[in-house]
Design a protein around this motif. Structure first.
Motif, PDB file in Angstrom:
ATOM      1  N   ARG A 276      80.923  56.362 145.162  1.00 30.23           N
ATOM      2  CA  ARG A 276      79.556  56.821 144.907  1.00 30.23           C
ATOM      3  C   ARG A 276      78.557  56.076 145.792  1.00 30.23           C
ATOM      4  NH1 ARG A 276      75.008  55.423 142.450  1.00 30.23           N
ATOM      5  NH2 ARG A 276      75.836  53.357 141.910  1.00 30.23           N
ATOM      6  N   ILE A 277      78.718  54.763 145.903  1.00 34.79           N
ATOM      7  CA  ILE A 277      77.806  53.969 146.726  1.00 34.79           C
ATOM      8  C   ILE A 277      77.931  54.356 148.194  1.00 34.79           C
ATOM      9  CG2 ILE A 277      77.333  51.625 147.542  1.00 34.79           C
ATOM     10  CD1 ILE A 277      78.079  50.628 144.753  1.00 34.79           C
ATOM     11  N   MET A 278      79.157  54.550 148.664  1.00 32.35           N
ATOM     12  CA  MET A 278      79.352  54.927 150.063  1.00 32.35           C
ATOM     13  C   MET A 278      78.740  56.297 150.353  1.00 32.35           C
ATOM     14  SD  MET A 278      80.731  52.587 151.901  1.00 32.35           S
ATOM     15  CE  MET A 278      81.196  53.603 153.298  1.00 32.35           C
ATOM     16  N   ASP A 279      78.924  57.251 149.453  1.00 31.78           N
ATOM     17  CA  ASP A 279      78.375  58.594 149.667  1.00 31.78           C
ATOM     18  C   ASP A 279      76.853  58.578 149.713  1.00 31.78           C
ATOM     19  OD1 ASP A 279      80.889  59.659 149.751  1.00 31.78           O
ATOM     20  OD2 ASP A 279      80.908  60.312 147.655  1.00 31.78           O
ATOM     21  N   ARG A 280      76.247  57.753 148.886  1.00 29.88           N
ATOM     22  CA  ARG A 280      74.792  57.781 148.753  1.00 29.88           C
ATOM     23  C   ARG A 280      74.077  56.842 149.721  1.00 29.88           C
ATOM     24  NH1 ARG A 280      71.355  56.995 143.098  1.00 29.88           N
ATOM     25  NH2 ARG A 280      69.286  57.278 144.025  1.00 29.88           N
ATOM     26  N   PHE A 281      74.713  55.716 150.066  1.00 23.51           N
ATOM     27  CA  PHE A 281      73.987  54.680 150.797  1.00 23.51           C
ATOM     28  C   PHE A 281      74.568  54.346 152.175  1.00 23.51           C
ATOM     29  CE2 PHE A 281      73.140  53.879 146.281  1.00 23.51           C
ATOM     30  CZ  PHE A 281      71.752  53.901 146.289  1.00 23.51           C
ATOM     31  N   TYR A 282      75.606  55.066 152.615  1.00 20.48           N
ATOM     32  CA  TYR A 282      76.136  54.825 153.956  1.00 20.48           C
ATOM     33  C   TYR A 282      76.077  56.134 154.749  1.00 20.48           C
ATOM     34  CZ  TYR A 282      78.706  52.287 157.540  1.00 20.48           C
ATOM     35  OH  TYR A 282      79.057  51.645 158.706  1.00 20.48           O
ATOM     36  N   PRO A 283      75.027  56.338 155.552  1.00 18.94           N
ATOM     37  CA  PRO A 283      74.881  57.598 156.296  1.00 18.94           C
ATOM     38  C   PRO A 283      75.907  57.708 157.423  1.00 18.94           C
ATOM     39  CG  PRO A 283      73.141  56.055 156.891  1.00 18.94           C
ATOM     40  CD  PRO A 283      73.886  55.432 155.752  1.00 18.94           C
ATOM     41  N   GLU A 284      76.212  58.932 157.813  1.00 17.41           N
ATOM     42  CA  GLU A 284      77.185  59.182 158.869  1.00 17.41           C
ATOM     43  C   GLU A 284      76.739  58.591 160.204  1.00 17.41           C
ATOM     44  OE1 GLU A 284      80.136  60.446 158.608  1.00 17.41           O
ATOM     45  OE2 GLU A 284      80.034  61.039 156.500  1.00 17.41           O
ATOM     46  N   LYS A 298      73.436  47.080 146.664  1.00 11.65           N
ATOM     47  CA  LYS A 298      74.210  47.919 145.746  1.00 11.65           C
ATOM     48  C   LYS A 298      75.606  47.342 145.512  1.00 11.65           C
ATOM     49  CE  LYS A 298      71.031  50.832 144.867  1.00 11.65           C
ATOM     50  NZ  LYS A 298      70.448  50.889 143.495  1.00 11.65           N
ATOM     51  N   PHE A 299      76.228  46.836 146.567  1.00 10.44           N
ATOM     52  CA  PHE A 299      77.529  46.191 146.386  1.00 10.44           C
ATOM     53  C   PHE A 299      77.401  44.971 145.476  1.00 10.44           C
ATOM     54  CE2 PHE A 299      79.798  47.781 150.485  1.00 10.44           C
ATOM     55  CZ  PHE A 299      80.131  48.945 149.825  1.00 10.44           C
ATOM     56  N   ASP A 300      76.349  44.169 145.687  1.00  4.83           N
ATOM     57  CA  ASP A 300      76.139  42.992 144.842  1.00  4.83           C
ATOM     58  C   ASP A 300      75.938  43.391 143.378  1.00  4.83           C
ATOM     59  OD1 ASP A 300      76.438  41.076 146.745  1.00  4.83           O
ATOM     60  OD2 ASP A 300      74.325  40.582 146.958  1.00  4.83           O
ATOM     61  N   GLU A 301      75.173  44.432 143.177  1.00  2.00           N
ATOM     62  CA  GLU A 301      74.828  44.846 141.816  1.00  2.00           C
ATOM     63  C   GLU A 301      76.016  45.430 141.065  1.00  2.00           C
ATOM     64  OE1 GLU A 301      71.749  47.988 139.572  1.00  2.00           O
ATOM     65  OE2 GLU A 301      71.680  47.700 141.761  1.00  2.00           O
ATOM     66  N   HIS A 302      76.852  46.198 141.749  1.00  2.00           N
ATOM     67  CA  HIS A 302      77.884  46.964 141.047  1.00  2.00           C
ATOM     68  C   HIS A 302      79.320  46.518 141.324  1.00  2.00           C
ATOM     69  CE1 HIS A 302      74.917  49.921 139.694  1.00  2.00           C
ATOM     70  NE2 HIS A 302      74.426  49.925 140.923  1.00  2.00           N
ATOM     71  N   LEU A 303      79.568  45.841 142.447  1.00  2.00           N
ATOM     72  CA  LEU A 303      80.954  45.615 142.859  1.00  2.00           C
ATOM     73  C   LEU A 303      81.306  44.156 143.111  1.00  2.00           C
ATOM     74  CD1 LEU A 303      81.320  48.621 145.345  1.00  2.00           C
ATOM     75  CD2 LEU A 303      82.163  48.482 142.994  1.00  2.00           C
ATOM     76  N   LYS A 304      80.412  43.238 142.814  1.00  2.00           N
ATOM     77  CA  LYS A 304      80.691  41.820 143.032  1.00  2.00           C
ATOM     78  C   LYS A 304      81.159  41.186 141.725  1.00  2.00           C
ATOM     79  CE  LYS A 304      78.613  37.583 144.910  1.00  2.00           C
ATOM     80  NZ  LYS A 304      77.374  36.995 145.483  1.00  2.00           N
ATOM     81  N   TYR A 305      82.315  40.529 141.777  1.00  2.00           N
ATOM     82  CA  TYR A 305      82.904  39.893 140.603  1.00  2.00           C
ATOM     83  C   TYR A 305      83.180  38.420 140.908  1.00  2.00           C
ATOM     84  CZ  TYR A 305      83.761  44.586 138.731  1.00  2.00           C
ATOM     85  OH  TYR A 305      83.609  45.865 138.256  1.00  2.00           O
ATOM     86  N   TYR A 306      82.997  37.578 139.893  1.00  2.00           N
ATOM     87  CA  TYR A 306      83.337  36.162 139.992  1.00  2.00           C
ATOM     88  C   TYR A 306      84.630  35.915 139.219  1.00  2.00           C
ATOM     89  CZ  TYR A 306      78.564  35.517 141.663  1.00  2.00           C
ATOM     90  OH  TYR A 306      77.403  35.591 142.386  1.00  2.00           O
ATOM     91  N   ILE A 307      85.441  35.000 139.735  1.00  2.00           N
ATOM     92  CA  ILE A 307      86.725  34.699 139.112  1.00  2.00           C
ATOM     93  C   ILE A 307      86.583  33.417 138.293  1.00  2.00           C
ATOM     94  CG2 ILE A 307      89.192  34.440 139.485  1.00  2.00           C
ATOM     95  CD1 ILE A 307      87.940  37.058 140.550  1.00  2.00           C
ATOM     96  N   VAL A 308      86.934  33.494 137.016  1.00  2.00           N
ATOM     97  CA  VAL A 308      86.838  32.334 136.130  1.00  2.00           C
ATOM     98  C   VAL A 308      87.727  31.212 136.670  1.00  2.00           C
ATOM     99  CG1 VAL A 308      87.317  31.474 133.800  1.00  2.00           C
ATOM    100  CG2 VAL A 308      86.321  33.753 134.121  1.00  2.00           C
ATOM    101  N   PRO A 309      87.216  29.975 136.750  1.00  2.00           N
ATOM    102  CA  PRO A 309      88.031  28.871 137.266  1.00  2.00           C
ATOM    103  C   PRO A 309      89.227  28.579 136.382  1.00  2.00           C
ATOM    104  CG  PRO A 309      85.987  28.054 136.316  1.00  2.00           C
ATOM    105  CD  PRO A 309      85.863  29.539 136.373  1.00  2.00           C
ATOM    106  N   GLY A 310      90.260  28.073 137.002  1.00  2.00           N
ATOM    107  CA  GLY A 310      91.499  27.752 136.323  1.00  2.00           C
ATOM    108  C   GLY A 310      92.579  27.542 137.356  1.00  2.00           C
TER     109      GLY A 310
END
Length: 629
Positions: A276-284, A298-310
């Protein structure tokens, strides 16, 4: 006494924001939030992240041994964050085999792990056996130093250290004696600085006890990241590295050394969000600077994940502290403090395929002037230069790009003036005709320090690439300046080495699209190749602005001194001052661009070269720009 006598001291104290008066230790009631139990290696791997050193358990103590070529140590408590007031009680010693003059370590409060070459922020107590035995620093500033009579460090002696920060009041006691106490009138704001830990160099530490406490009336001053709430099980796949390398601006990363990942694939919902992000926010047509910034947001808002330490994340985080890796992470998903987290149960290497429009060749939004500038090199030699328009672009590597390195932070660069760039690198024929020498014919001296002799020779051909239309290699900075000076005099124009901002703008033809290697296969040449495949200039296709050999095996020198990318907008940047440049032992380093590193070739990659022409990553060449009138 004249009342104005004390005025200079008062002014200095106000400038640094510290009231230089002794204050008593805090009377607040404290409760332990974390108590180290150094019983086995698991006690360390579950809670601590060790960097550039070795951590092991011996006789009920945590033994920290310096490592790396610079003999540094560093260990950070990364299972807990302390965004508010904090007290650290540590019992530690230095082994008897450590010379007194080598005792050199720091206790960190509300600190962070520096990104690349940036300075550590936050508070640190520095302990030294020479000079001031102890001093409190905040970033680069010394807030207060202990007198030489306060105490002296010695090997094979155990010290009981109590360091405390209660809002703006910071104090230190050793063996029950107060050593330092100051008030910072502008204390650090949470939650940016929240680490506690130990660092040092050349000095082994044995830690018997490490207790971190918070104020009893402020239980929220501790965040235990090992407490994982219930949540769905998900899998994400994408580029991962230390979260410090994924921060677009200073202050946006919270100091803690977590692993972070951009989810470009995974469970169906994640894959659908990426599409969805690529279709809407990455023009040809590709990305201009505003579109590139929006896509990152948009990537930061929807697709960035942090990994719990361990233990699982700790191992991968240590390996991915600097370069990115493609990982697949499976675990429990939850949200905390506005961030997406995964408590990983499985982490493994993976592969991804980027969308075709990300890999398409760059299409410039504006073309250069049709009329080139012809520089006169000699009576018979000329150099064609292309006039490039002013513009804006996003320099550096977007966080979703792989491969990328931690010091390639994306940021906007504005070039306000047009300039001419030579269509090819300077050849041996041109350089020898102007300067009277050809450094390509000699093996350069050792790079770095005398302990690393032969470093530069590893990047030399068995037989030097000699020929009039081969690029000149390993020219010294002074000789390059002489070359530019003589061309300037001969043509009545200002000829110089390009800045990094100009070079990358020209290589990317003014666009802000990601620089995947696959985009430049038809342009890539073997100029400056270290494996004997070197070839003359102008043997492959130019980029869309008519510039040849911008992507190659060798590295092109730019005028900027080496330092990691900044994290803010720049207008006509010239690079850091000489005094701030990185220096690995052979003098201040300048940046190089466009080369190959561990098989990776992308235009936002950079290397380093000393002023004798010895390049850190391979063979150095150069081209010139001419200032437009």
């Amino acid at each position: 006494m004249n009342p104005w006598f004390w005025m200079p001291v008062w002014v200095v104290c106000m400038v640094v924001g510290v009231a230089c008066v002794a204050v008593p230790a805090s009377a607040a009631e404290w409760v332990a939030a974390y108590t180290a139990e150094f019983r086995n290696e698991k006690d360390v791997s579950d809670h601590w992240w060790t960097r550039s050193s070795k951590a092991e358990i011996a006789d009920g103590k945590l033994v920290l041994t310096p490592g790396g070529r610079r003999g540094r140590l560093g260990t950070y408590l990364y299972s807990h964050k302390f965004p508010g007031s904090v007290r650290v009680e540590a019992v530690l010693s230095v082994p008897p085999n450590i010379r007194s003059r080598d005792i050199n370590f720091e206790l960190l409060l509300h600190a962070d792990v520096p990104v690349g070459t940036y300075e550590r922020r936050g508070y640190e107590f520095q302990f030294r056996s020479r000079g001031s035995s102890c001093r409190l620093r905040r970033g680069r500033r010394t807030l207060k130093s202990a007198s030489g009579e306060s105490f002296r460090l010695a090997s094979d002696k155990t010290y009981h250290i109590l360091a405390e920060r209660d809002d703006g009041q910071i104090s230190l006691s050793i063996d029950g004696k107060q050593i330092l106490s100051v008030t910072d009138d502008s204390p650090l704001e949470s939650p940016v600085m929240n680490l506690v830990g130990l660092t040092g160099s050349r000095c082994t530490l044995r830690v018997e006890k490490f207790v971190v406490s918070v104020r009893k009336d402020r239980p929220k001053d501790v965040i235990d990241l090992t407490v994982v709430p219930a949540g769905p099980r998900i899998t994400v796949t994408g580029p991962a590295m230390c979260a410090r390398g994924y921060a677009a601006k200073h202050g946006l990363f919270d100091g803690c050394p977590h692993l972070a990942i951009y989810a470009l694939d995974g469970t169906p919902g994640i894959k659908a969000e990426f599409d969805r992000i690529m279709d809407r926010f990455y023009p040809e047509k590709g990305l201009d600077v505003d579109e590139a910034v929006k896509l990152l947001e948009k990537f930061d808002e929807h697709l960035k994940y942090y990994i719990v330490p361990g233990p699982l994340a700790n191992k991968d985080h240590t390996e991915h502290d600097y370069p990115s890796r493609i990982l697949s992470v499976t675990g429990t998903f939850f949200e905390r403090h506005g961030k997406k987290w995964i408590a990983a149960t499985k982490i493994e290497p993976a592969k991804i395929t980027y969308p075709a429009k990300m890999l398409a060749p760059d299409k410039p939004f504006v073309m250069p002037d049709a009329e080139p500038l012809i520089l006169k090199v000699t009576d018979t030699l000329t150099l064609r230069c292309i006039k490039l328009p002013p513009g804006r672009y996003l320099r550096g590597s977007p966080f979703y790009e792989h491969p990328r390195w931690q010091d390639e932070t994306p940021h906007e660069v504005v070039l306000t003036k047009p300039f001419y760039m030579s269509e090819i690198p300077i050849t041996q024929e041109m350089f020898e005709a102007v300067v009277g020498k050809n450094p390509s014919k000699k093996i350069p001296g050792a790079w770095k320090t005398t302990r690393d002799r032969g470093f530069a020779e590893r990047f030399r051909h068995k037989v030097p690439d000699e020929g009039p239309d081969f690029a000149v290699e390993h020219a010294e900075w002074a000789d390059i300046q002489e070359f530019c000076r003589k061309l300037s005099e001969r043509n009545g124009r200002t000829v110089r080495v390009p800045t990094e901002g100009e070079w990358e703008y020209a290589a990317r033809v003014g666009t802000s699209s990601p620089c995947f290697t696959e985009k430049y296969l038809e342009q890539r040449s073997f100029i400056g190749d270290v494996e004997g495949r070197c070839e003359p200039v102008k043997r492959h296709k130019p980029n869309a602005w008519g510039l040849y050999d911008m992507v190659k095996s060798g590295w092109e020198l730019v005028s900027d001194y080496k330092l990691d990318n900044v994290r803010e907008k720049q207008v006509d940047p010239q690079g850091p001052p000489r005094r701030a440049a990185a220096n690995h032992g052979s003098g201040p380093l300048r940046r190089t661009k466009g080369g190959c590193y561990y098989g990776d070739t992308h235009l936002n990659l950079h290397g380093a070269c000393d002023e004798l022409g010895n390049n850190e990553e391979g063979i150095m060449i150069f081209r010139v720009v001419v200032e437009a009138e």
